[in-house]
Design an enzyme around this catalytic site. Structure first.
Site, mmCIF file in Angstrom:
data_model
loop_
_atom_site.group_PDB
_atom_site.id
_atom_site.type_symbol
_atom_site.label_atom_id
_atom_site.label_comp_id
_atom_site.label_asym_id
_atom_site.label_seq_id
_atom_site.Cartn_x
_atom_site.Cartn_y
_atom_site.Cartn_z
ATOM 1 N N ALA A 57 0.799 3.596 7.323
ATOM 2 C CA ALA A 57 1.128 5.004 7.566
ATOM 3 C C ALA A 57 -0.116 5.849 7.805
ATOM 4 C CB ALA A 57 1.916 5.572 6.387
ATOM 5 N N ASN A 108 0.822 -1.213 0.000
ATOM 6 C CA ASN A 108 0.000 0.000 0.000
ATOM 7 C C ASN A 108 0.855 1.262 0.000
ATOM 8 O OD1 ASN A 108 -1.995 1.964 0.342
ATOM 9 N ND2 ASN A 108 -3.206 0.683 1.691
ATOM 10 N N ASP A 109 1.437 1.598 1.141
ATOM 11 C CA ASP A 109 2.190 2.855 1.245
ATOM 12 C C ASP A 109 3.345 2.934 0.255
ATOM 13 O OD1 ASP A 109 0.604 3.754 3.406
ATOM 14 O OD2 ASP A 109 1.752 2.501 4.777
ATOM 15 N N VAL A 110 3.971 1.804 -0.060
ATOM 16 C CA VAL A 110 5.149 1.813 -0.935
ATOM 17 C C VAL A 110 4.777 2.001 -2.400
ATOM 18 C CG1 VAL A 110 6.496 0.395 0.641
ATOM 19 C CG2 VAL A 110 5.166 -0.716 -1.165
#
Length: 469
Positions: free
Chosen positions: A437, A396-398
């Protein structure tokens, strides 16, 4: 055994440990690296046993301890799931820290046995080394226990903050330094020793609870570094060359790895240690939260199978969601089917994907994914623009474009996998909830993104079934 022979054996063990680290730097040589490490440890243990002069009963207790510990290790190694490796590593770190505390206590109680003085008259340098090793070991133990609890979901993964946490941690740190000075100045008073241990245990606990899930890869590598420095400090205390060298290798390599992890997140180590970044995915919000009037395109397994089958190049991006669902084997099966259709398949790994350094690499290796198909961020980022499909499974965040476009985002500046440049993005996720995050992923709303809602393993298995028809 003469001192010179023992030192030579320790030196040989140290060389083997260095070769082990070198071997572990690449999947092709990792088995050889593990073998070097095991042989080096056996040599170090045998040299230590041969060097010491003790009764038969003493040797019997040591062998019994080795048998119990080794037996537990074998059982754990055989039963542990690859997805549970991060918490296992954290548990190992806690044991190293606790061992440092116990060895320091033994050296304080019987300094003559270690050749560092007599009770009440311990050498000054040994007192310094002992207290530093004690403090680092205690911090490592309690911090690793909290990391284990977060990774095992025994406590929530979101940051646990409290008023004046930084000021309290600073005060405890200063108190530990003052106690160390007093401990050394008074010649090793036992009360001060245990006060140092108590405050260090507390500090380790308070340092880790404010750290969220997004920072876990860095924390695991930092705890690895702490355990090494604790071992090295105790090695100086008891004048054991093997412990000094091994601890220094672990400590320095863990610190370097932590730096690499922080660089991968565009954050400083100090910023990570201050905590507060990254939330628990279960607390990230319900499906559809924050959508507003924006539209999201969703599809089924059959739609994804059609797109994948007609692609010429597919890049797969695994994340922690794949680990939770244990979808790596289904993913490998899907990739094999695509390759049989003439599709070029590659895997893109972000350095902080998962819960420990190299987490995704380990899971893909378990599924026998060929090493030459797996690429790091720097190697493959420029290939997304030539890919027909970017298949995101649990990351997700990456992959969040906000890291490049939204200066107000907490992940702004973090290097990401530029999956948005692919012609089509297939994104497997349970819901529209944000990642660790706590940031909504702008990729969900891009016109070239198709969301595949559901469990990562189940969805991939359904795609495999559709590809077979």
């Amino acid at each position: 055994m003469p001192e010179s022979v023992t030192s030579a054996a320790y030196l040989l063990a140290a060389v083997l440990f260095i070769l082990a680290l070198r071997g572990l730097s690449h999947p092709d040589s990792s088995r050889r690296g593990n073998l070097f490490g095991m042989v080096g440890m056996v040599i170090a243990i045998l040299a230590t046993l041969a060097h010491g002069a003790m009764s038969l009963a003493g040797y019997g207790l040591i062998v019994l301890g080795l048998a119990i510990g080794g037996g537990i290790g074998v059982v754990v190694a055989l039963r542990i799931k690859m997805t549970a490796l991060p918490q296992l590593v954290a548990a190992f770190h806690s044991l190293v820290g606790l061992a440092a505390v116990f060895v320091a206590a033994s050296a304080l109680a019987a300094p003559q046995a270690f050749g560092i003085g007599e009770p009440g008259a311990i050498h000054l340098e040994s007192l310094i080394e002992m207290s530093i090793g004690l403090a680092i070991g205690a911090i490592t133990f309690s911090g690793s226990v909290i990391a284990f609890a977060k990774l095992q979901a025994l406590m929530r993964g979101a940051p646990i903050t409290f008023p004046f946490q930084h000021q309290i941690n600073l005060a405890i740190g200063i108190a530990i330094v003052l106690l160390v000075i007093a401990f050394v100045a008074t010649g090793g008073v036992a009360t001060l020793f245990w006060l140092i241990a108590l405050l260090a245990f507390l500090l380790g606990f308070l340092l880790i609870i404010p750290i969220g899930g997004a920072d876990m890869p860095v924390i695991v590598s930092m705890l690895n570094s702490y355990s090494g420095w604790a071992a090295s400090g105790i090695g100086f205390t008891i004048q054991n060359l093997a412990l000094i060298i091994t601890g220094a290798l672990v400590g320095s390599s863990g610190a370097i790895l932590s730096y690499i992890m922080c660089k991968g997140m565009n954050r400083s180590i100090i910023n990570v240690l201050l905590g507060g970044f990254g939330t628990d995915s279960s607390a990230a919000g319900p499906a559809g939260a924050g959508i507003g009037d924006r539209t999201v395109k969703s599809g089924a397994a059959e739609d994804a199978a059609f797109i994948l089958k007609n692609a010429s190049k597919v890049i797969i991006v695994p994340g922690y969601g794949m680990a939770v669902a244990q979808a790596q084997h289904a993913l490998r099966e899907m990739a094999d089917l695509l390759k049989a259709e003439g599709v070029e398949v590659k895997y893109a790994i972000h350095p902080v994907a998962g819960r420990m350094p190299g987490h995704m690499n380990v899971l893909l290796a378990e599924a026998n994914v060929p090493y030459d198909e797996v690429f790091e961020l720097e190697q493959i980022n420029n290939e997304f623009s030539t890919a027909d499909v970017a298949y995101i499974i649990g990351a997700n965040d990456v992959t969040n474009p906000a890291a490049k476009t939204d200066a107000s985002s907490p992940i702004y500046g973090m290097p990401i996998l530029e999956v948005d440049k692919a012609k089509t993005v297939l994104f497997i996720k349970r819901s529209m909830a944000s990642g660790y995050a706590g940031v909504e992923n702008e990729l969900f709303f891009r016109p070239n993104t198709m969301m595949l809602f559901g469990d990562a393993k189940k969805m991939t298995e359904e795609i495999v079934q559709a590809l077979n028809h």
